[in-house]
Design a protein around this motif. Structure first.
Motif, PDB file in Angstrom:
ATOM      1  N   ALA A 193       0.833  -1.212   0.000  1.00 56.21           N
ATOM      2  CA  ALA A 193       0.000   0.000   0.000  1.00 56.21           C
ATOM      3  C   ALA A 193       0.867   1.260   0.000  1.00 56.21           C
ATOM      4  O   ALA A 193       0.563   2.237  -0.688  1.00 56.21           O
ATOM      5  N   SER A 194       1.942   1.242   0.772  1.00 58.02           N
ATOM      6  CA  SER A 194       2.798   2.424   0.912  1.00 58.02           C
ATOM      7  C   SER A 194       3.802   2.571  -0.220  1.00 58.02           C
ATOM      8  O   SER A 194       4.186   3.690  -0.578  1.00 58.02           O
ATOM      9  N   TYR A 195       4.251   1.445  -0.749  1.00 58.27           N
ATOM     10  CA  TYR A 195       5.280   1.444  -1.796  1.00 58.27           C
ATOM     11  C   TYR A 195       4.807   0.522  -2.926  1.00 58.27           C
ATOM     12  O   TYR A 195       5.310  -0.596  -3.072  1.00 58.27           O
ATOM     13  N   PRO A 196       3.844   0.978  -3.721  1.00 57.52           N
ATOM     14  CA  PRO A 196       3.241   0.092  -4.725  1.00 57.52           C
ATOM     15  C   PRO A 196       4.236  -0.456  -5.754  1.00 57.52           C
ATOM     16  O   PRO A 196       3.979  -1.502  -6.348  1.00 57.52           O
ATOM     17  N   GLN A 197       5.368   0.199  -5.917  1.00 57.66           N
ATOM     18  CA  GLN A 197       6.368  -0.311  -6.862  1.00 57.66           C
ATOM     19  C   GLN A 197       6.906  -1.673  -6.436  1.00 57.66           C
ATOM     20  O   GLN A 197       7.403  -2.433  -7.268  1.00 57.66           O
ATOM     21  N   THR A 198       6.779  -2.014  -5.170  1.00 59.37           N
ATOM     22  CA  THR A 198       7.275  -3.305  -4.689  1.00 59.37           C
ATOM     23  C   THR A 198       6.408  -4.467  -5.193  1.00 59.37           C
ATOM     24  O   THR A 198       6.844  -5.618  -5.149  1.00 59.37           O
ATOM     25  N   LYS A 199       5.219  -4.162  -5.663  1.00 63.40           N
ATOM     26  CA  LYS A 199       4.332  -5.208  -6.185  1.00 63.40           C
ATOM     27  C   LYS A 199       4.911  -5.873  -7.437  1.00 63.40           C
ATOM     28  O   LYS A 199       4.526  -6.992  -7.771  1.00 63.40           O
ATOM     29  N   THR A 200       5.822  -5.198  -8.123  1.00 67.19           N
ATOM     30  CA  THR A 200       6.347  -5.732  -9.385  1.00 67.19           C
ATOM     31  C   THR A 200       7.066  -7.057  -9.209  1.00 67.19           C
ATOM     32  O   THR A 200       7.209  -7.809 -10.169  1.00 67.19           O
ATOM     33  N   TYR A 201       7.507  -7.360  -7.989  1.00 66.23           N
ATOM     34  CA  TYR A 201       8.196  -8.626  -7.729  1.00 66.23           C
ATOM     35  C   TYR A 201       7.226  -9.789  -7.515  1.00 66.23           C
ATOM     36  O   TYR A 201       7.650 -10.926  -7.359  1.00 66.23           O
ATOM     37  N   PHE A 202       5.941  -9.477  -7.502  1.00 64.00           N
ATOM     38  CA  PHE A 202       4.927 -10.492  -7.211  1.00 64.00           C
ATOM     39  C   PHE A 202       3.811 -10.512  -8.262  1.00 64.00           C
ATOM     40  O   PHE A 202       2.631 -10.526  -7.911  1.00 64.00           O
ATOM     41  N   PRO A 203       4.159 -10.558  -9.549  1.00 61.54           N
ATOM     42  CA  PRO A 203       3.099 -10.510 -10.568  1.00 61.54           C
ATOM     43  C   PRO A 203       2.189 -11.742 -10.551  1.00 61.54           C
ATOM     44  O   PRO A 203       1.059 -11.681 -11.012  1.00 61.54           O
ATOM     45  N   HIS A 204       2.667 -12.814  -9.991  1.00 63.21           N
ATOM     46  CA  HIS A 204       1.921 -14.073  -9.951  1.00 63.21           C
ATOM     47  C   HIS A 204       1.114 -14.231  -8.661  1.00 63.21           C
ATOM     48  O   HIS A 204       0.448 -15.240  -8.477  1.00 63.21           O
ATOM     49  N   PHE A 205       1.172 -13.239  -7.772  1.00 67.17           N
ATOM     50  CA  PHE A 205       0.471 -13.308  -6.494  1.00 67.17           C
ATOM     51  C   PHE A 205      -0.871 -12.591  -6.560  1.00 67.17           C
ATOM     52  O   PHE A 205      -1.015 -11.590  -7.251  1.00 67.17           O
ATOM     53  N   ASP A 206      -1.802 -13.084  -5.785  1.00 62.55           N
ATOM     54  CA  ASP A 206      -3.020 -12.341  -5.492  1.00 62.55           C
ATOM     55  C   ASP A 206      -2.650 -11.422  -4.338  1.00 62.55           C
ATOM     56  O   ASP A 206      -2.453 -11.882  -3.212  1.00 62.55           O
ATOM     57  N   LEU A 207      -2.536 -10.136  -4.622  1.00 66.81           N
ATOM     58  CA  LEU A 207      -2.081  -9.183  -3.611  1.00 66.81           C
ATOM     59  C   LEU A 207      -3.225  -8.494  -2.878  1.00 66.81           C
ATOM     60  O   LEU A 207      -3.010  -7.503  -2.185  1.00 66.81           O
ATOM     61  N   ASN A 208      -4.416  -9.035  -2.993  1.00 65.86           N
ATOM     62  CA  ASN A 208      -5.531  -8.482  -2.240  1.00 65.86           C
ATOM     63  C   ASN A 208      -5.307  -8.759  -0.754  1.00 65.86           C
ATOM     64  O   ASN A 208      -4.804  -9.829  -0.384  1.00 65.86           O
ATOM     65  N   PRO A 209      -5.667  -7.795   0.101  1.00 60.86           N
ATOM     66  CA  PRO A 209      -5.466  -7.987   1.538  1.00 60.86           C
ATOM     67  C   PRO A 209      -6.042  -9.316   2.025  1.00 60.86           C
ATOM     68  O   PRO A 209      -7.163  -9.681   1.706  1.00 60.86           O
ATOM     69  N   GLY A 210      -5.209 -10.032   2.765  1.00 64.09           N
ATOM     70  CA  GLY A 210      -5.634 -11.294   3.360  1.00 64.09           C
ATOM     71  C   GLY A 210      -5.621 -12.491   2.432  1.00 64.09           C
ATOM     72  O   GLY A 210      -6.050 -13.575   2.835  1.00 64.09           O
ATOM     73  N   SER A 211      -5.130 -12.319   1.198  1.00 63.36           N
ATOM     74  CA  SER A 211      -5.121 -13.459   0.269  1.00 63.36           C
ATOM     75  C   SER A 211      -4.228 -14.576   0.803  1.00 63.36           C
ATOM     76  O   SER A 211      -3.313 -14.340   1.591  1.00 63.36           O
ATOM     77  N   ALA A 212      -4.499 -15.780   0.353  1.00 62.16           N
ATOM     78  CA  ALA A 212      -3.718 -16.934   0.813  1.00 62.16           C
ATOM     79  C   ALA A 212      -2.239 -16.781   0.452  1.00 62.16           C
ATOM     80  O   ALA A 212      -1.366 -17.119   1.257  1.00 62.16           O
ATOM     81  N   GLN A 213      -1.956 -16.257  -0.733  1.00 63.82           N
ATOM     82  CA  GLN A 213      -0.559 -16.092  -1.144  1.00 63.82           C
ATOM     83  C   GLN A 213       0.146 -15.036  -0.295  1.00 63.82           C
ATOM     84  O   GLN A 213       1.310 -15.194   0.068  1.00 63.82           O
ATOM     85  N   LEU A 214      -0.556 -13.971   0.019  1.00 60.59           N
ATOM     86  CA  LEU A 214       0.016 -12.921   0.858  1.00 60.59           C
ATOM     87  C   LEU A 214       0.269 -13.450   2.268  1.00 60.59           C
ATOM     88  O   LEU A 214       1.331 -13.195   2.851  1.00 60.59           O
ATOM     89  N   ARG A 215      -0.670 -14.212   2.791  1.00 57.98           N
ATOM     90  CA  ARG A 215      -0.492 -14.793   4.129  1.00 57.98           C
ATOM     91  C   ARG A 215       0.678 -15.771   4.139  1.00 57.98           C
ATOM     92  O   ARG A 215       1.481 -15.777   5.078  1.00 57.98           O
ATOM     93  N   ALA A 216       0.805 -16.574   3.092  1.00 62.67           N
ATOM     94  CA  ALA A 216       1.903 -17.543   3.030  1.00 62.67           C
ATOM     95  C   ALA A 216       3.249 -16.840   2.948  1.00 62.67           C
ATOM     96  O   ALA A 216       4.215 -17.240   3.620  1.00 62.67           O
ATOM     97  N   HIS A 217       3.316 -15.782   2.146  1.00 59.11           N
ATOM     98  CA  HIS A 217       4.604 -15.085   2.032  1.00 59.11           C
ATOM     99  C   HIS A 217       4.916 -14.301   3.311  1.00 59.11           C
ATOM    100  O   HIS A 217       6.068 -14.246   3.739  1.00 59.11           O
ATOM    101  N   GLY A 218       3.892 -13.732   3.923  1.00 58.85           N
ATOM    102  CA  GLY A 218       4.090 -13.040   5.200  1.00 58.85           C
ATOM    103  C   GLY A 218       4.638 -13.987   6.249  1.00 58.85           C
ATOM    104  O   GLY A 218       5.513 -13.623   7.043  1.00 58.85           O
TER     105      GLY A 218
END
Length: 142
Positions: free
Chosen positions: A35-60
Motif C-alpha cells: 500500500a505504501s510502496y506500490p512499486q514493490t508489487k512488481t516482484y509479485f506478478p503471480h500473487f493475489d495481492l488483495n489484503p488477506g489473500s492466501a498467497q500474501l499470508r503464506a509469504h508473510g
C-alpha cells in the motif's frame, strides 16, 4: 554494526511475543508495504495481492520465519540468512532498497501490535536489528 547485549535481550524477549502472531504480523507488514510502496508489487506478478489473500499470508509467514531465524541466530545473522540473500540477489533480483522498506513496514506493524512493549529502547533495538538484517540480505549484491 553489532547489537549490544541489551539490544539482543530486547529483541529476543519481544520475539517470544511476536512469534505467537507471526503470520498475522507478516501479512500486515506486506500489506502495508504494497500500500505504501506500490512499486514493490512488481516482484509479485503471480500473487493475489488483495489484503488477506492466501498467497500474501503464506509469504508473510515466510518473511517472519526468516526474521525468526535471524533472532534465533542473533550472533550470526549473516550465516542464518546467507541462502536467502543469495536467492534474492541472484535469482529473484530484488532491488536491495526493498529490504529497508519492508523493515520499516515491519517496525510499524510490530509497534501497532505491541504498543506497551514498543518503548523507545525497543524501537531503537528493533530498528537496529532490522537494519542489520537488511544489510545482511544485501550482502550478495556487493
Amino acid at each position: 554494526m553489532s547489537l549490544t547485549k541489551a539490544e539482543r535481550t530486547i529483541i529476543t524477549s519481544m520475539w517470544s511475543k511476536i512469534s505467537t502472531q507471526a503470520d498475522t504480523i507478516g501479512t500486515e507488514a506486506l500489506e502495508r508495504l504494497f500500500a505504501s510502496y506500490p512499486q514493490t508489487k512488481t516482484y509479485f506478478p503471480h500473487f493475489d495481492l488483495n489484503p488477506g489473500s492466501a498467497q500474501l499470508r503464506a509469504h508473510g509467514s515466510k518473511v517472519l520465519a526468516a526474521v525468526g531465524e535471524a533472532v534465533k541466530s542473533i550472533d550470526n545473522i549473516a550465516g542464518a540468512l546467507s541462502k536467502l540473500s543469495e536467492l534474492h540477489a541472484y535469482i529473484l533480483r530484488v532491488d536491495p532498497v526493498n529490504f529497508k522498506l519492508l523493515s520499516h513496514c515491519l517496525l510499524v506493524t510490530v509497534a501497532l501490535h505491541f504498543p506497551a512493549d514498543f518503548t523507545a529502547d525497543a524501537h531503537a533495538a528493533w530498528d537496529k536489528f532490522l537494519s542489520v538484517v537488511s544489510s545482511v540480505l544485501t550482502e550478495k549484491y556487493r
